[in-house]
Design a protein around this motif. Structure first.
Motif, PDB file in Angstrom:
ATOM      1  N   ALA A  90       0.818  -1.213   0.000  1.00  0.00           N
ATOM      2  CA  ALA A  90       0.000   0.000   0.000  1.00  0.00           C
ATOM      3  C   ALA A  90       0.846   1.253   0.000  1.00  0.00           C
ATOM      4  O   ALA A  90       0.319   2.361   0.080  1.00  0.00           O
ATOM      5  N   ASN A  91       2.149   1.127  -0.100  1.00  0.00           N
ATOM      6  CA  ASN A  91       3.022   2.298  -0.109  1.00  0.00           C
ATOM      7  C   ASN A  91       2.967   3.009  -1.457  1.00  0.00           C
ATOM      8  O   ASN A  91       2.487   2.460  -2.457  1.00  0.00           O
ATOM      9  N   LYS A  92       3.470   4.238  -1.479  1.00  0.00           N
ATOM     10  CA  LYS A  92       3.447   5.055  -2.683  1.00  0.00           C
ATOM     11  C   LYS A  92       4.096   4.339  -3.874  1.00  0.00           C
ATOM     12  O   LYS A  92       5.158   3.729  -3.738  1.00  0.00           O
ATOM     13  N   ASP A  93       3.395   4.424  -5.027  1.00  0.00           N
ATOM     14  CA  ASP A  93       3.874   3.886  -6.299  1.00  0.00           C
ATOM     15  C   ASP A  93       4.052   2.362  -6.288  1.00  0.00           C
ATOM     16  O   ASP A  93       4.728   1.806  -7.153  1.00  0.00           O
ATOM     17  N   GLN A  94       3.413   1.696  -5.338  1.00  0.00           N
ATOM     18  CA  GLN A  94       3.400   0.240  -5.309  1.00  0.00           C
ATOM     19  C   GLN A  94       2.000  -0.254  -5.697  1.00  0.00           C
ATOM     20  O   GLN A  94       1.048   0.527  -5.768  1.00  0.00           O
ATOM     21  N   ASN A  95       1.875  -1.549  -5.938  1.00  0.00           N
ATOM     22  CA  ASN A  95       0.599  -2.105  -6.387  1.00  0.00           C
ATOM     23  C   ASN A  95      -0.006  -3.015  -5.329  1.00  0.00           C
ATOM     24  O   ASN A  95       0.678  -3.879  -4.770  1.00  0.00           O
ATOM     25  N   CYS A  96      -1.293  -2.789  -5.086  1.00  0.00           N
ATOM     26  CA  CYS A  96      -2.051  -3.631  -4.163  1.00  0.00           C
ATOM     27  C   CYS A  96      -3.126  -4.364  -4.959  1.00  0.00           C
ATOM     28  O   CYS A  96      -3.799  -3.763  -5.802  1.00  0.00           O
ATOM     29  N   THR A  97      -3.282  -5.665  -4.710  1.00  0.00           N
ATOM     30  CA  THR A  97      -4.216  -6.484  -5.479  1.00  0.00           C
ATOM     31  C   THR A  97      -5.269  -7.109  -4.581  1.00  0.00           C
ATOM     32  O   THR A  97      -4.937  -7.731  -3.556  1.00  0.00           O
ATOM     33  N   LEU A  98      -6.527  -6.923  -4.974  1.00  0.00           N
ATOM     34  CA  LEU A  98      -7.646  -7.604  -4.320  1.00  0.00           C
ATOM     35  C   LEU A  98      -8.014  -8.810  -5.166  1.00  0.00           C
ATOM     36  O   LEU A  98      -8.313  -8.669  -6.365  1.00  0.00           O
ATOM     37  N   THR A  99      -8.017  -9.983  -4.578  1.00  0.00           N
ATOM     38  CA  THR A  99      -8.373 -11.219  -5.277  1.00  0.00           C
ATOM     39  C   THR A  99      -9.659 -11.776  -4.677  1.00  0.00           C
ATOM     40  O   THR A  99      -9.758 -11.949  -3.461  1.00  0.00           O
ATOM     41  N   VAL A 100     -10.631 -12.020  -5.553  1.00  0.00           N
ATOM     42  CA  VAL A 100     -11.888 -12.642  -5.128  1.00  0.00           C
ATOM     43  C   VAL A 100     -11.967 -13.989  -5.839  1.00  0.00           C
ATOM     44  O   VAL A 100     -12.019 -14.050  -7.069  1.00  0.00           O
ATOM     45  N   GLU A 101     -11.998 -15.054  -5.069  1.00  0.00           N
ATOM     46  CA  GLU A 101     -12.024 -16.404  -5.631  1.00  0.00           C
ATOM     47  C   GLU A 101     -13.417 -17.005  -5.534  1.00  0.00           C
ATOM     48  O   GLU A 101     -14.251 -16.568  -4.740  1.00  0.00           O
ATOM     49  N   GLY A 102     -13.636 -18.046  -6.360  1.00  0.00           N
ATOM     50  CA  GLY A 102     -14.908 -18.765  -6.292  1.00  0.00           C
ATOM     51  C   GLY A 102     -16.106 -17.849  -6.485  1.00  0.00           C
ATOM     52  O   GLY A 102     -17.025 -17.829  -5.659  1.00  0.00           O
ATOM     53  N   LEU A 103     -16.109 -17.100  -7.565  1.00  0.00           N
ATOM     54  CA  LEU A 103     -17.155 -16.100  -7.787  1.00  0.00           C
ATOM     55  C   LEU A 103     -18.544 -16.722  -7.836  1.00  0.00           C
ATOM     56  O   LEU A 103     -18.758 -17.796  -8.413  1.00  0.00           O
ATOM     57  N   LYS A 104     -19.488 -16.008  -7.250  1.00  0.00           N
ATOM     58  CA  LYS A 104     -20.900 -16.381  -7.295  1.00  0.00           C
ATOM     59  C   LYS A 104     -21.681 -15.232  -7.944  1.00  0.00           C
ATOM     60  O   LYS A 104     -21.144 -14.149  -8.149  1.00  0.00           O
ATOM     61  N   LEU A 105     -22.945 -15.477  -8.239  1.00  0.00           N
ATOM     62  CA  LEU A 105     -23.747 -14.423  -8.848  1.00  0.00           C
ATOM     63  C   LEU A 105     -23.812 -13.180  -7.976  1.00  0.00           C
ATOM     64  O   LEU A 105     -23.819 -12.054  -8.476  1.00  0.00           O
ATOM     65  N   ASN A 106     -23.847 -13.381  -6.646  1.00  0.00           N
ATOM     66  CA  ASN A 106     -23.911 -12.211  -5.765  1.00  0.00           C
ATOM     67  C   ASN A 106     -22.557 -11.541  -5.580  1.00  0.00           C
ATOM     68  O   ASN A 106     -22.430 -10.592  -4.801  1.00  0.00           O
ATOM     69  N   SER A 107     -21.547 -12.032  -6.296  1.00  0.00           N
ATOM     70  CA  SER A 107     -20.268 -11.323  -6.323  1.00  0.00           C
ATOM     71  C   SER A 107     -20.312 -10.149  -7.287  1.00  0.00           C
ATOM     72  O   SER A 107     -19.398  -9.308  -7.297  1.00  0.00           O
ATOM     73  N   SER A 108     -21.363 -10.089  -8.122  1.00  0.00           N
ATOM     74  CA  SER A 108     -21.517  -8.965  -9.035  1.00  0.00           C
ATOM     75  C   SER A 108     -21.692  -7.683  -8.227  1.00  0.00           C
ATOM     76  O   SER A 108     -22.603  -7.581  -7.396  1.00  0.00           O
ATOM     77  N   ALA A 109     -20.835  -6.696  -8.471  1.00  0.00           N
ATOM     78  CA  ALA A 109     -20.848  -5.459  -7.683  1.00  0.00           C
ATOM     79  C   ALA A 109     -19.841  -4.497  -8.290  1.00  0.00           C
ATOM     80  O   ALA A 109     -19.134  -4.827  -9.248  1.00  0.00           O
ATOM     81  N   VAL A 110     -19.783  -3.309  -7.694  1.00  0.00           N
ATOM     82  CA  VAL A 110     -18.711  -2.367  -8.017  1.00  0.00           C
ATOM     83  C   VAL A 110     -17.746  -2.381  -6.844  1.00  0.00           C
ATOM     84  O   VAL A 110     -18.143  -2.190  -5.693  1.00  0.00           O
ATOM     85  N   TYR A 111     -16.461  -2.616  -7.136  1.00  0.00           N
ATOM     86  CA  TYR A 111     -15.425  -2.706  -6.117  1.00  0.00           C
ATOM     87  C   TYR A 111     -14.599  -1.418  -6.136  1.00  0.00           C
ATOM     88  O   TYR A 111     -14.196  -0.945  -7.200  1.00  0.00           O
ATOM     89  N   PHE A 112     -14.353  -0.870  -4.947  1.00  0.00           N
ATOM     90  CA  PHE A 112     -13.604   0.377  -4.822  1.00  0.00           C
ATOM     91  C   PHE A 112     -12.380   0.168  -3.941  1.00  0.00           C
ATOM     92  O   PHE A 112     -12.435  -0.558  -2.936  1.00  0.00           O
TER      93      PHE A 112
END
Length: 302
Positions: A90-112
């Motif tokens: 989460a530091n400056k100019d670094q990359n943070c990744t959110l991984t969601v596994e085993g998607l379901k229909l209710n995983s449909s959303a807007v992620y921020f």
């Protein structure tokens, strides 16, 4: 306590309007996935001294955000039961990744994602633009939109003053799935936002969606065949590909719509020309009559 604090401050954060939001980068903007698959959403920032990235999920038709967890420095801290994994930095100019596994229909959303410094400093958080994820429903093929621009009603604002008269053009996009679309208007070759009103969300009917957008223009612009009005519906077509579906309509002649200033001036000019021709013809005819009288008088005197 952190969840409660974040929910209370969320709307204040969103409307802060700081240019630092431009330093938070979230990708991709759109995603389609099938049930059981996984997604990776990336977030980075370039804000000095900020060392936290928070992750949220907003379900359709809900204003509230569900807190999924955060990364502090190089440590990922997902919420228990959120079903996500948070890696990177989460530091400056670094990359943070959110991984969601085993998607379901209710995983449909807007992620921020949102970048911020330590919570006890009172510093604001700055949000990315969001990632819209749709988990595709079985037997629902990806379908492109059909777009049609409809002309204004003949009865609209008929009795209004010329200076106040407006005409409303309607753009209807229908038959598409999923609902990853945006709408814009052009007058001629120039994009316009003035007088544009687009539905906040696409409407579901059966297996597909539809959305409507309206453009209000002055009657003077509409009653001009030289003006072209174009509605462009942009559809996300997977693999970061966007496809435009336009439809257009031209202005019309003002028939039976009262006397506009332009029509009055043109009519006056035609009337002046006709009157001038009439006077010229009258003068020629008068001269001819005088000549005949003179000839007859000459014969009579002889």
């Amino acid at each position: 306590m952190i969840i409660l604090f974040l929910q209370i401050t969320f709307y204040t954060i969103l409307v802060s309007g700081s240019s630092l939001s431009d330093q938070v980068h979230q990708t991709p903007a759109h995603m389609y996935k099938k049930p059981g698959e996984q997604v990776n959403i990336s977030c980075s920032h370039s804000i000095q001294s900020y060392n936290r990235i928070l992750w949220y999920k907003q379900l359709k038709d809900r204003r509230q955000l569900d807190f999924l967890g955060y990364m502090m420095g190089d440590s990922g801290l997902p919420e228990t039961g959120s079903g996500v994994n948070i890696t990177g930095s989460a530091n400056k100019d670094q990359n943070c990744t959110l991984t969601v596994e085993g998607l379901k229909l209710n995983s449909s959303a807007v992620y921020f994602c949102a970048a911020r410094i330590q919570c006890d400093t009172g510093a604001e958080a700055y949000f990315g633009k969001g990632t819209k994820l749709t988990v595709l429903e079985p037997d629902h093929p990806i379908t492109k939109p059909t777009v049609k621009v409809l002309p204004p009603s003949l009865q609209e604002c008929r009795n209004s003053k010329d200076s106040e008269r407006k005409k409303t053009l309607v753009c209807v996009a229908s038959g598409f799935y999923p609902d990853h679309v945006s709408v814009k208007w052009k007058i001629g070759e120039t994009e316009t936002t003035e007088g544009v009103a687009t539905d906040n969300a696409a409407l579901r009917k059966g297996k597909t969606y539809s959305i409507t957008s309206r453009l209000r223009v002055s009657a003077e612009k509409w009653f001009n065949p030289d003006n072209k009005f174009t509605c462009i519906v942009t559809f996300y077509n997977q693999a970061d590909s966007y496809e435009d579906f336009p439809d257009e309509i031209r202005g019309v002649e003002a028939e039976g719509e009262g006397m506009t200033r332009e029509k009055y001036l043109k009519g006056t000019q035609r009337l002046k020309l006709s009157y001038g021709v009439f006077i010229a013809k009258s003068c020629v005819y008068g001269a001819f009559v005088v000549f005949l009288v003179w000839k007859l008088q000459g014969k009579h005197n002889k």
